[in-house]
Design a protein around this motif. Structure first.
Motif, mmCIF file in Angstrom:
data_model
loop_
_atom_site.group_PDB
_atom_site.id
_atom_site.type_symbol
_atom_site.label_atom_id
_atom_site.label_comp_id
_atom_site.label_asym_id
_atom_site.label_seq_id
_atom_site.Cartn_x
_atom_site.Cartn_y
_atom_site.Cartn_z
ATOM 1 N N TYR A 60 38.112 -25.686 41.125
ATOM 2 C CA TYR A 60 37.426 -26.461 42.165
ATOM 3 C C TYR A 60 38.400 -27.515 42.715
ATOM 4 O O TYR A 60 38.846 -28.380 41.962
ATOM 5 C CB TYR A 60 36.168 -27.120 41.591
ATOM 6 N N CYS A 68 35.707 -31.558 31.907
ATOM 7 C CA CYS A 68 36.356 -32.854 32.087
ATOM 8 C C CYS A 68 36.140 -33.652 30.809
ATOM 9 O O CYS A 68 35.002 -33.755 30.312
ATOM 10 C CB CYS A 68 35.785 -33.629 33.264
ATOM 11 N N HIS A 77 36.832 -37.178 35.292
ATOM 12 C CA HIS A 77 37.885 -36.213 35.628
ATOM 13 C C HIS A 77 39.105 -36.315 34.726
ATOM 14 O O HIS A 77 40.216 -35.940 35.131
ATOM 15 C CB HIS A 77 38.302 -36.334 37.107
ATOM 16 N N ASP A 95 32.044 -33.623 30.644
ATOM 17 C CA ASP A 95 31.373 -33.275 31.899
ATOM 18 C C ASP A 95 31.593 -31.789 32.122
ATOM 19 O O ASP A 95 32.739 -31.315 32.111
ATOM 20 C CB ASP A 95 31.988 -34.110 33.027
ATOM 21 N N ASP A 106 25.020 -28.843 36.391
ATOM 22 C CA ASP A 106 26.069 -29.848 36.155
ATOM 23 C C ASP A 106 25.476 -30.953 35.287
ATOM 24 O O ASP A 106 24.373 -31.444 35.576
ATOM 25 C CB ASP A 106 26.492 -30.393 37.530
ATOM 26 N N HIS A 169 25.275 -36.145 43.510
ATOM 27 C CA HIS A 169 25.307 -35.186 44.624
ATOM 28 C C HIS A 169 24.158 -34.190 44.534
ATOM 29 O O HIS A 169 23.654 -33.906 43.445
ATOM 30 C CB HIS A 169 26.636 -34.423 44.576
ATOM 31 N N LEU A 175 28.523 -26.530 43.875
ATOM 32 C CA LEU A 175 28.539 -27.630 42.895
ATOM 33 C C LEU A 175 28.172 -28.943 43.580
ATOM 34 O O LEU A 175 27.433 -29.756 43.032
ATOM 35 C CB LEU A 175 29.931 -27.715 42.256
ATOM 36 N N HIS A 176 28.733 -29.144 44.762
ATOM 37 C CA HIS A 176 28.477 -30.375 45.513
ATOM 38 C C HIS A 176 27.845 -30.024 46.851
ATOM 39 O O HIS A 176 28.453 -29.360 47.683
ATOM 40 C CB HIS A 176 29.781 -31.143 45.749
ATOM 41 N N GLU A 202 24.536 -39.162 38.454
ATOM 42 C CA GLU A 202 25.589 -39.371 37.452
ATOM 43 C C GLU A 202 26.225 -40.755 37.490
ATOM 44 O O GLU A 202 27.314 -40.932 38.022
ATOM 45 C CB GLU A 202 26.652 -38.279 37.538
ATOM 46 N N TRP A 219 43.963 -36.698 39.250
ATOM 47 C CA TRP A 219 42.593 -36.408 38.817
ATOM 48 C C TRP A 219 41.982 -37.552 38.010
ATOM 49 O O TRP A 219 40.896 -38.025 38.331
ATOM 50 C CB TRP A 219 42.540 -35.110 37.976
HETATM 51 N N1 MF3 Z 1 30.437 -33.530 37.337
HETATM 52 C C1 MF3 Z 1 31.570 -33.800 38.167
HETATM 53 C C2 MF3 Z 1 31.108 -33.786 39.577
HETATM 54 O O1 MF3 Z 1 30.012 -33.473 39.816
HETATM 55 C C3 MF3 Z 1 32.701 -32.928 37.843
HETATM 56 C C4 MF3 Z 1 33.539 -32.392 38.932
HETATM 57 S S1 MF3 Z 1 35.073 -32.073 38.301
HETATM 58 C C5 MF3 Z 1 35.833 -31.026 39.343
HETATM 59 O O2 MF3 Z 1 31.749 -34.134 40.493
HETATM 60 F F1 MF3 Z 1 36.904 -30.684 38.831
HETATM 61 F F2 MF3 Z 1 35.092 -29.994 39.524
HETATM 62 F F3 MF3 Z 1 36.024 -31.636 40.508
#
Ligand code: MF3
Ligand code: CO
Length: 253
Positions: A60, A68, A77, A95, A106, A169, A175-176, A202, A219
């Motif tokens: 990602y 993480c 991170h 994480d 997540d 998020h 994921l986001h 979070e 990171w």
């Molecule tokens: N839980 C974190 C988030 O929602 C983890 C992201 S780490 C990544 O942003 F590597 F995926 F960016």
């Protein structure tokens, strides 16, 4: 645009979330002095694959690991490393996220390594409680920043500080997703919460000052004052029956 998820989609997100919850539980049981964060990463990936899920963080934006692992003054991170060996008194944030059948989950926890200082214990407790304060405001008819405000006011009333640079998020088929969910702010602002919104809330909470910086690895986020930080995260659905925590293995318990 914030996507409202049907019950069927929420069940798909829950499937991903339960895998995340189970893996985090396993990782928590492994936490003890002498364990490397590298081994925790390997274990998380292995368990995900065994459950036919895909680690969501690996690759990602080029993130190289599945997990993480943010140690002590690392905020979020933190990257797993063979050289990073847990020792008594540390706190470690784990994480983790996965996708399965196109839907994501997540979650994050901060775990003590052996005996930790009373102030570290209090920080972790306040950080986790602040997450539940935020979740309790994830109710139809509230506004997004009611979540933010609940977290901030709880944390600051206890003398700790809230990280501003990273946010929660929306989550679902990525994921986001929108919206961004700050962990601070005035109440009553932002979108009205509706049934079917799925939010990853979070808070990142610092013992000292709120400011963070990102290390040269591009990171690892650390506190500027190098005092410790704690991080908790749940994926939560806004429903007619109130907030439903999808990343909890035994809701209510
Ligand atoms: N839980 C974190 C988030 O929602 C983890 C992201 S780490 C990544 O942003 F590597 F995926 F960016
Ligand atoms: Co997240």
């Amino acid at each position: 645009m914030i996507i409202l998820r049907s019950q069927r989609e929420i069940e798909k997100i829950r499937k991903a979330c339960l895998i995340v919850a189970e893996i985090l539980e396993h990782l928590k049981e492994r936490i003890q002095p002498g364990v490397s964060t590298w081994d925790l990463d390997a274990l998380s990936e292995e368990m995900a694959i065994k459950k036919s899920a895909k680690p969501a963080f690996k690759g990602y934006h080029g993130y190289p690991y599945s997990l993480c692992t943010s140690l002590n003054f690392e905020v979020v991170h933190g990257m797993p490393s063979k050289k990073c060996i847990l020792k008594e008194g540390d706190i470690i944030s784990l994480d983790f996220g996965v996708s399965i059948d196109g839907y994501f989950g997540d979650s994050a926890v901060t775990v003590p390594v052996g005996e930790i200082s009373p102030e570290a214990r209090t920080l972790c407790k306040v950080a986790e409680d602040s997450l539940f304060q935020g979740i309790s405001r994830a109710v139809i008819g509230n506004r997004l920043s009611d979540i933010s405000h609940a977290i901030q006011s709880y944390v600051e009333s206890r003398g700790f500080s809230v990280v501003r640079e990273f946010v929660g998020h929306g989550i679902g088929q990525a994921l986001h997703e929108p919206p961004q969910i700050p962990n601070y702010g005035p109440p009553g602002k932002g979108v009205k919460l509706k049934a079917g919104m799925v939010l990853a809330i979070e808070p990142m909470i610092n013992l000292g000052r709120a400011e963070v910086e990102v290390l040269e690895d591009r990171w690892t986020a650390v506190t500027v004052d190098r005092r410790i930080s704690a991080h908790f995260e749940h994926t939560v659905a806004v429903t007619q029956n109130g907030p439903e925590i999808l990343t909890m293995r035994n809701p209510g318990g």
